[in-house]
Design an enzyme around this catalytic site. Structure first.
Site, mmCIF file in Angstrom:
data_model
loop_
_atom_site.group_PDB
_atom_site.id
_atom_site.type_symbol
_atom_site.label_atom_id
_atom_site.label_comp_id
_atom_site.label_asym_id
_atom_site.label_seq_id
_atom_site.Cartn_x
_atom_site.Cartn_y
_atom_site.Cartn_z
ATOM 1 N N GLU A 80 9.496 31.598 1.548
ATOM 2 C CA GLU A 80 10.261 31.710 2.711
ATOM 3 C C GLU A 80 9.538 32.206 4.684
ATOM 4 O O GLU A 80 10.462 33.172 4.626
ATOM 5 C CB GLU A 80 10.347 33.250 2.057
ATOM 6 C CG GLU A 80 11.074 33.151 0.885
ATOM 7 C CD GLU A 80 11.893 34.253 0.616
ATOM 8 O OE1 GLU A 80 12.251 35.451 1.126
ATOM 9 O OE2 GLU A 80 12.990 33.930 -0.632
ATOM 10 N N GLU A 117 13.706 28.326 -8.871
ATOM 11 C CA GLU A 117 14.263 29.460 -9.100
ATOM 12 C C GLU A 117 15.474 29.123 -9.570
ATOM 13 O O GLU A 117 16.687 30.505 -9.058
ATOM 14 C CB GLU A 117 13.890 31.028 -8.061
ATOM 15 C CG GLU A 117 12.545 31.082 -7.857
ATOM 16 C CD GLU A 117 11.931 32.120 -6.670
ATOM 17 O OE1 GLU A 117 13.686 32.387 -6.386
ATOM 18 O OE2 GLU A 117 11.223 32.096 -6.225
HETATM 19 C C1 XIL Z 1 13.433 38.644 -6.731
HETATM 20 C C2 XIL Z 1 13.430 38.744 -7.904
HETATM 21 O O1 XIL Z 1 14.979 38.655 -8.831
HETATM 22 C C3 XIL Z 1 14.217 40.403 -7.903
HETATM 23 O O2 XIL Z 1 13.924 41.125 -9.004
HETATM 24 C C4 XIL Z 1 13.503 41.719 -7.727
HETATM 25 O O3 XIL Z 1 14.272 42.466 -6.430
HETATM 26 C C5 XIL Z 1 13.552 40.652 -5.933
HETATM 27 O O4 XIL Z 1 13.544 39.275 -5.982
HETATM 28 N N1 XIL Z 1 12.886 35.000 -4.010
HETATM 29 C C6 XIL Z 1 12.069 34.644 -4.590
HETATM 30 C C7 XIL Z 1 11.956 35.779 -5.506
HETATM 31 O O5 XIL Z 1 10.854 34.598 -4.265
HETATM 32 O O6 XIL Z 1 11.067 35.986 -5.564
HETATM 33 C C8 XIL Z 1 13.521 36.401 -5.466
HETATM 34 O O7 XIL Z 1 13.429 37.269 -7.063
HETATM 35 C C9 XIL Z 1 14.812 35.926 -5.177
HETATM 36 C C10 XIL Z 1 14.907 34.883 -4.029
#
Ligand code: XIL
Length: 408
Positions: A223, A329
């Site tokens: 990011e 994700e």
């Molecule tokens: C999220 C997790 O799912 C949550 O449990 C945590 O509180 C916050 O992060 N982008 C990413 C992930 O790269 O690491 C994030 O995961 C979601 C968005």
């Protein structure tokens, strides 16, 4: 190949129409992925990463209705990862809670062949402040909850995606400050680069020593760019080091990662043009230096945004650079838990996978791994919008069958 392209003609034309119609939505840009700037508990409801505008967005429903839930099909005896063998690995994210739930654990082992730690390999999990202060140097300590997941993955022959080395979020502020103190002033570029190298070295050396062969990939930088403008995100990394923090991160990761561990740049909303251009520019530079192996598309989607067409074209654009693409994700939010919402969601998943497979077959994409961000809706970081394949009772939703169907 020509024949396959012809056969897909209709579908691709449909996608093209959607893309044109949706381009104004993408150009609208968006705000920060505010749900992740601060760590939230898995039960909290972060702001979705999707942008909604008043512009009527043609939905994937404009596509031919091909989704159909097979009657009374049981998940038992079906393995998503096996169905997609030859295309890409299929994984999920795990955390200490889900792993301690025997039925979820069983489901994970049944369906997936790779895992990502949802939070346990992030900098705020691995950096130990009191040890850093005492040593006045970077000290990485893998906590028991992380070790438990990695041991479990190894024991069950699951591969692991490492997530994440350099990120603005879930990285403690004190890591950027003098003496590792909460109230310290920001350190110099030189010191920050030393800290970055030390952190990456310690994490990767620990993994190489204790878990040889377990990590197939690492998200090196996560990011780095803003949605709307495609500008660099004004993170501490950017403020202190400058634009080249990304190159340094990849240099250090390449230096210390095992040879067979692939290095990824990972981001969300990659289908927004300004952001996509910014990512591809940096990735091209890293390719020139042979420092990167792939782009990770987080893919926190919604049934109404982006269109499947815009999404798949983003996969194609990244693949055209000659590197791997991983969907890191994936989750698809929907408005309710009623039948109609779940069917619409199932339809979205179905078409997404239909195109992923079609593009793979045509050689237009290079997806090597796909991770769904969780197993059951009630344990999702976006639980209020039911984004996953299984419901709170661990029953497969239309989304599951949507994914499964395309593998047949
Ligand atoms: C999220 C997790 O799912 C949550 O449990 C945590 O509180 C916050 O992060 N982008 C990413 C992930 O790269 O690491 C994030 O995961 C979601 C968005």
């Amino acid at each position: 190949m020509k024949m396959q392209k012809l056969l897909l003609g209709c579908l691709l034309a449909g996608v093209g129409l959607l893309a044109v119609a949706c381009s104004n939505v993408n150009d609208a840009g968006g705000s920060d992925n505010s749900g992740v700037t601060e760590a939230v508990s898995p039960s909290a409801s972060p702001t979705p990463t999707t942008e909604t505008t008043s512009t009527p967005t043609p939905t994937p429903d404009d596509m031919p209705p091909i989704y159909d839930v097979p009657e009374a099909e049981s998940v038992i005896g079906t393995r998503l990862c096996e169905r997609y063998q030859g295309y890409f690995t299929v994984g999920t994210c795990v955390n200490s809670t889900t792993l301690n739930h025997p039925r979820i654990e069983k489901l994970i082992l049944e369906q997936f062949n790779t895992v990502t730690c949802e939070n346990e390999t992030k900098p705020d999990a691995l950096l130990n402040q009191s040890a850093c202060v005492a040593k006045n140097d970077v000290v990485v300590m893998f906590p028991q909850r992380t070790i438990a997941i990695l041991d479990w993955a190894q024991e069950h022959n699951l591969k692991v995606r490492g997530h994440v080395l350099v990120w603005h979020s879930q990285t403690p502020d004190w890591f950027f400050k003098d003496g590792f103190k909460n109230d310290g002033t920001l350190v110099s570029r030189e010191v920050m680069l030393q800290r970055m190298e030390s952190y990456i070295r310690q994490v990767l050396e620990y993994c190489n020593t204790n878990y040889p062969g377990l990590f197939t990939a690492w998200d090196v930088v996560n990011e780095a760019f803003e949605d709307g403008s495609g500008e660099y995100r004004n993170s501490y990394w950017y403020q202190i080091v400058g634009e080249d923090f990304i190159r340094y991160a990849f240099e250090y990761a390449r230096k210390y990662a095992a040879e067979d561990t692939k290095l990824f740049y990972n981001d969300f909303n990659c289908y927004i043009d300004s952001k996509n251009n910014a990512i591809r520019k940096v990735v091209e530079e890293l390719i020139e230096l042979d420092l990167i192996d792939g782009v990770g598309m987080q893919s926190h989607l919604d049934v109404d945004f982006p269109s499947v067409g815009d999404y798949i074209r983003t996969v194609e654009r990244f693949s055209e650079m000659g590197i791997e693409v991983q969907i890191t994700e994936l989750d698809v939010t929907t408005t309710g838990s009623d039948e109609a919402s779940f069917e619409k969601q199932g339809d979205y998943y179905d078409r997404l996978f239909q195109f992923l497979i079609a593009y793979e077959k045509m050689g237009s994409s290079n997806v090597t791994g796909l991770t769904i961000w969780g197993v059951a809706d009630n344990y999702s970081w976006r639980s209020s919008q039911y984004p996953l394949l299984f419901d709170a009772m661990l029953q497969p939703k239309p989304a599951y069958y949507g994914v499964l169907q395309q593998a047949q």
